[in-house]
Design a protein around this motif. Structure first.
Motif, PDB file in Angstrom:
ATOM      1  N   TRP A   1     -23.583   6.092 -45.395  1.00 11.90           N
ATOM      2  CA  TRP A   1     -24.074   6.776 -46.656  1.00 11.90           C
ATOM      3  C   TRP A   1     -25.677   6.732 -46.856  1.00 11.90           C
ATOM      4  CZ3 TRP A   1     -21.993  11.018 -48.410  1.00 11.90           C
ATOM      5  CH2 TRP A   1     -20.688  11.297 -47.918  1.00 11.90           C
ATOM      6  N   ASN A   2     -25.957   5.397 -46.762  1.00 10.65           N
ATOM      7  CA  ASN A   2     -27.467   5.152 -46.876  1.00 10.65           C
ATOM      8  C   ASN A   2     -28.031   6.078 -45.994  1.00 10.65           C
ATOM      9  OD1 ASN A   2     -29.897   3.333 -46.071  1.00 10.65           O
ATOM     10  ND2 ASN A   2     -29.580   2.912 -48.358  1.00 10.65           N
ATOM     11  N   LEU A   3     -27.810   6.121 -44.780  1.00 13.86           N
ATOM     12  CA  LEU A   3     -28.680   6.931 -43.481  1.00 13.86           C
ATOM     13  C   LEU A   3     -28.412   8.152 -43.745  1.00 13.86           C
ATOM     14  CD1 LEU A   3     -30.213   6.425 -41.003  1.00 13.86           C
ATOM     15  CD2 LEU A   3     -27.966   6.714 -39.965  1.00 13.86           C
ATOM     16  N   ILE A   4     -27.373   8.794 -43.828  1.00 16.45           N
ATOM     17  CA  ILE A   4     -27.143  10.269 -44.054  1.00 16.45           C
ATOM     18  C   ILE A   4     -27.411  10.837 -45.210  1.00 16.45           C
ATOM     19  CG2 ILE A   4     -25.178  11.963 -44.247  1.00 16.45           C
ATOM     20  CD1 ILE A   4     -23.478  10.247 -42.340  1.00 16.45           C
ATOM     21  N   GLY A   5     -27.252  10.165 -46.335  1.00 21.18           N
ATOM     22  CA  GLY A   5     -27.624  10.598 -47.825  1.00 21.18           C
ATOM     23  C   GLY A   5     -29.072  10.955 -47.673  1.00 21.18           C
ATOM     24  N   HIS A   6     -30.180  10.013 -47.133  1.00 16.26           N
ATOM     25  CA  HIS A   6     -31.192  10.202 -47.089  1.00 16.26           C
ATOM     26  C   HIS A   6     -32.092  11.276 -46.285  1.00 16.26           C
ATOM     27  CE1 HIS A   6     -32.249   7.221 -50.006  1.00 16.26           C
ATOM     28  NE2 HIS A   6     -31.653   6.240 -49.585  1.00 16.26           N
ATOM     29  N   LYS A   7     -30.992  11.130 -44.990  1.00 16.56           N
ATOM     30  CA  LYS A   7     -31.509  12.308 -44.013  1.00 16.56           C
ATOM     31  C   LYS A   7     -31.364  13.803 -44.702  1.00 16.56           C
ATOM     32  CE  LYS A   7     -31.292   9.992 -39.491  1.00 16.56           C
ATOM     33  NZ  LYS A   7     -30.886  10.301 -38.079  1.00 16.56           N
ATOM     34  N   ILE A   8     -30.015  13.891 -45.351  1.00 15.77           N
ATOM     35  CA  ILE A   8     -30.008  15.334 -45.954  1.00 15.77           C
ATOM     36  C   ILE A   8     -30.843  15.619 -47.086  1.00 15.77           C
ATOM     37  CG2 ILE A   8     -28.187  16.419 -47.406  1.00 15.77           C
ATOM     38  CD1 ILE A   8     -25.870  14.886 -45.848  1.00 15.77           C
TER      39      ILE A   8
ATOM     40  N   ALA B   1     -23.215   3.501 -53.600  1.00 21.38           N
ATOM     41  CA  ALA B   1     -24.161   2.346 -53.397  1.00 21.38           C
ATOM     42  C   ALA B   1     -25.047   2.574 -52.169  1.00 21.38           C
ATOM     43  CB  ALA B   1     -23.142   1.095 -53.031  1.00 21.38           C
ATOM     44  N   GLY B   2     -24.510   3.121 -51.185  1.00 20.73           N
ATOM     45  CA  GLY B   2     -25.454   3.389 -50.004  1.00 20.73           C
ATOM     46  C   GLY B   2     -26.595   4.399 -50.390  1.00 20.73           C
ATOM     47  N   ILE B   3     -26.165   5.559 -50.992  1.00 23.75           N
ATOM     48  CA  ILE B   3     -27.140   6.625 -51.230  1.00 23.75           C
ATOM     49  C   ILE B   3     -28.254   6.045 -52.400  1.00 23.75           C
ATOM     50  CG2 ILE B   3     -27.777   8.758 -52.359  1.00 23.75           C
ATOM     51  CD1 ILE B   3     -24.938   9.503 -51.229  1.00 23.75           C
ATOM     52  N   THR B   4     -27.808   5.080 -53.170  1.00 21.03           N
ATOM     53  CA  THR B   4     -28.529   4.536 -54.198  1.00 21.03           C
ATOM     54  C   THR B   4     -29.400   3.356 -53.927  1.00 21.03           C
ATOM     55  OG1 THR B   4     -26.979   3.468 -55.251  1.00 21.03           O
ATOM     56  CG2 THR B   4     -27.476   5.562 -56.313  1.00 21.03           C
ATOM     57  N   GLU B   5     -29.113   2.845 -52.511  1.00 24.78           N
ATOM     58  CA  GLU B   5     -29.666   1.620 -52.119  1.00 24.78           C
ATOM     59  C   GLU B   5     -29.640   0.568 -53.059  1.00 24.78           C
ATOM     60  OE1 GLU B   5     -33.887   2.847 -51.275  1.00 24.78           O
ATOM     61  OE2 GLU B   5     -33.259   3.735 -49.343  1.00 24.78           O
ATOM     62  N   TYR B   6     -28.180   0.407 -53.504  1.00 24.07           N
ATOM     63  CA  TYR B   6     -27.843  -0.903 -54.180  1.00 24.07           C
ATOM     64  C   TYR B   6     -27.871  -1.979 -53.116  1.00 24.07           C
ATOM     65  CZ  TYR B   6     -24.784  -3.828 -56.620  1.00 24.07           C
ATOM     66  OH  TYR B   6     -24.178  -5.139 -57.598  1.00 24.07           O
ATOM     67  N   LYS B   7     -28.132  -3.046 -53.666  1.00 21.11           N
ATOM     68  CA  LYS B   7     -28.591  -4.379 -52.718  1.00 21.11           C
ATOM     69  C   LYS B   7     -27.389  -4.664 -51.807  1.00 21.11           C
ATOM     70  CE  LYS B   7     -30.742  -8.752 -53.433  1.00 21.11           C
ATOM     71  NZ  LYS B   7     -31.178  -9.733 -54.268  1.00 21.11           N
ATOM     72  N   LEU B   8     -27.551  -4.564 -50.663  1.00 24.55           N
ATOM     73  CA  LEU B   8     -26.413  -4.595 -49.731  1.00 24.55           C
ATOM     74  C   LEU B   8     -25.751  -6.114 -49.705  1.00 24.55           C
ATOM     75  CD1 LEU B   8     -24.837  -3.654 -47.331  1.00 24.55           C
ATOM     76  CD2 LEU B   8     -26.774  -4.327 -45.796  1.00 24.55           C
ATOM     77  N   SER B   9     -26.537  -6.964 -49.997  1.00 25.89           N
ATOM     78  CA  SER B   9     -25.873  -8.369 -49.976  1.00 25.89           C
ATOM     79  C   SER B   9     -24.953  -8.292 -51.171  1.00 25.89           C
ATOM     80  CB  SER B   9     -26.850  -9.499 -50.163  1.00 25.89           C
ATOM     81  OG  SER B   9     -27.861  -9.293 -51.355  1.00 25.89           O
ATOM     82  N   HIS B  10     -25.250  -7.966 -52.579  1.00 30.66           N
ATOM     83  CA  HIS B  10     -24.392  -7.998 -53.531  1.00 30.66           C
ATOM     84  C   HIS B  10     -23.239  -7.016 -53.182  1.00 30.66           C
ATOM     85  CE1 HIS B  10     -27.613  -9.022 -56.842  1.00 30.66           C
ATOM     86  NE2 HIS B  10     -27.501  -9.864 -55.864  1.00 30.66           N
ATOM     87  N   PHE B  11     -23.344  -5.876 -52.514  1.00 30.88           N
ATOM     88  CA  PHE B  11     -22.491  -4.928 -52.204  1.00 30.88           C
ATOM     89  C   PHE B  11     -21.240  -5.807 -51.340  1.00 30.88           C
ATOM     90  CE2 PHE B  11     -20.390  -2.095 -49.212  1.00 30.88           C
ATOM     91  CZ  PHE B  11     -19.720  -1.226 -50.042  1.00 30.88           C
ATOM     92  N   ALA B  12     -21.873  -6.379 -50.324  1.00 32.29           N
ATOM     93  CA  ALA B  12     -20.985  -7.154 -49.004  1.00 32.29           C
ATOM     94  C   ALA B  12     -20.291  -8.083 -49.755  1.00 32.29           C
ATOM     95  CB  ALA B  12     -21.905  -7.538 -47.951  1.00 32.29           C
ATOM     96  N   VAL B  13     -20.779  -9.112 -50.504  1.00 32.27           N
ATOM     97  CA  VAL B  13     -20.141 -10.000 -51.270  1.00 32.27           C
ATOM     98  C   VAL B  13     -18.894  -9.741 -52.113  1.00 32.27           C
ATOM     99  CG1 VAL B  13     -20.241 -12.196 -52.780  1.00 32.27           C
ATOM    100  CG2 VAL B  13     -21.894 -11.675 -50.957  1.00 32.27           C
ATOM    101  N   PHE B  14     -19.255  -8.733 -52.953  1.00 35.45           N
ATOM    102  CA  PHE B  14     -18.184  -8.137 -53.938  1.00 35.45           C
ATOM    103  C   PHE B  14     -17.083  -7.498 -53.218  1.00 35.45           C
ATOM    104  CE2 PHE B  14     -21.195 -10.084 -56.755  1.00 35.45           C
ATOM    105  CZ  PHE B  14     -20.450 -10.849 -57.476  1.00 35.45           C
ATOM    106  N   ALA B  15     -17.678  -6.619 -52.382  1.00 38.63           N
ATOM    107  CA  ALA B  15     -16.506  -5.772 -51.532  1.00 38.63           C
ATOM    108  C   ALA B  15     -15.686  -7.037 -50.527  1.00 38.63           C
ATOM    109  CB  ALA B  15     -17.407  -4.993 -50.370  1.00 38.63           C
ATOM    110  N   ALA B  16     -16.105  -7.862 -50.173  1.00 41.33           N
ATOM    111  CA  ALA B  16     -15.402  -8.787 -49.373  1.00 41.33           C
ATOM    112  C   ALA B  16     -14.548  -9.443 -50.417  1.00 41.33           C
ATOM    113  CB  ALA B  16     -16.274  -9.943 -48.688  1.00 41.33           C
ATOM    114  N   LEU B  17     -14.832  -9.797 -51.551  1.00 36.33           N
ATOM    115  CA  LEU B  17     -13.741 -10.536 -52.466  1.00 36.33           C
ATOM    116  C   LEU B  17     -12.695  -9.788 -53.091  1.00 36.33           C
ATOM    117  CD1 LEU B  17     -16.658 -12.549 -54.879  1.00 36.33           C
ATOM    118  CD2 LEU B  17     -14.649 -13.600 -53.383  1.00 36.33           C
ATOM    119  N   GLY B  18     -13.344  -8.509 -53.254  1.00 34.58           N
ATOM    120  CA  GLY B  18     -12.311  -7.457 -53.616  1.00 34.58           C
ATOM    121  C   GLY B  18     -11.254  -7.137 -52.609  1.00 34.58           C
TER     122      GLY B  18
END
Length: 197
Positions: A72-79, A127-144
């Motif tokens: 989403w980070n890649l596609i969102g910005h390309k679009i 999170a991808g489109i808004t460039e939310y911090k990847l490290s925070h995303f990955a940690v809390f996604a893994a916990l969830g």
């Protein structure tokens, strides 16, 4: 259809399950939840080792979430770069989404993995489109996803041979959670509009 997928699961083991979970994290419904419950039941029957299965499911979910974020980070910005008018229209909303995720992102990512999992792909995209911090995303996604894997594998393992009887109940509970979230969002915006007027 579900019976066919379950037969494929028995033949192709965890690789089919992993691919379907990866695709599900992107936002394409694959029936991954059903297969994880079925896998838990198969582990109860001795077809899989429940601990190894749990680790595999959890890893596939974590990888799927990160892939969805990056996609989403890649596609969102390309679009947005390709269509400047769309970028002008969407940019304020992206900034608003970014502010929201900066404030509530950890909870949003965590709870949409297991409690309101149908909203997970939307949070991945935001999170991808808004460039939310990847490290925070990955940690809390893994916990969830840890909770998600425990919950659905555990249900399949706990109910064993009668695992198919709980599928309609789980589907209904998921729908109710989504409806409640949508209602809360509508009420929030309705109250906000009333206050502005």
């Amino acid at each position: 259809m579900n019976q066919v997928i379950i037969e494929y699961l028995r033949i192709y083991n965890v690789w089919l399950l992993g691919v379907l979970l990866l695709i599900q994290c992107i936002g394409i419904p694959t029936g991954g939840t059903l297969l994880v419950i079925a896998s838990g039941a198969f582990a109860y029957a001795g077809e899989f080792n429940i601990f190894i299965l749990f680790i595999e499911v959890w890893i596939f979910l974590c990888i799927g979430d990160v892939i969805a974020y990056m996609l989403w980070n890649l596609i969102g910005h390309k679009i947005l770069n390709k269509y400047p008018k769309l970028r002008i229209y969407v940019k304020p909303k992206i900034l608003k989404g970014h502010k929201y995720l900066e404030k509530h992102g950890k909870g949003a990512v965590f709870y949409t993995r297991f409690l309101i999992s149908p909203m997970g792909p939307f949070i991945n995209a935001a999170a991808g489109i808004t460039e939310y911090k990847l490290s925070h995303f990955a940690v809390f996604a893994a916990l969830g996803e840890l909770f998600w894997a425990c919950m659905y594998l555990g249900l399949g393992y706990w109910f064993g041979d009668s695992w198919e009887n709980i599928i309609p109940i789980i589907t209904q509970i998921s729908r109710i959670f989504v409806y409640i979230i949508i209602l809360i969002i509508i009420l929030y915006f309705f109250i906000k509009i009333l206050k502005e007027k």
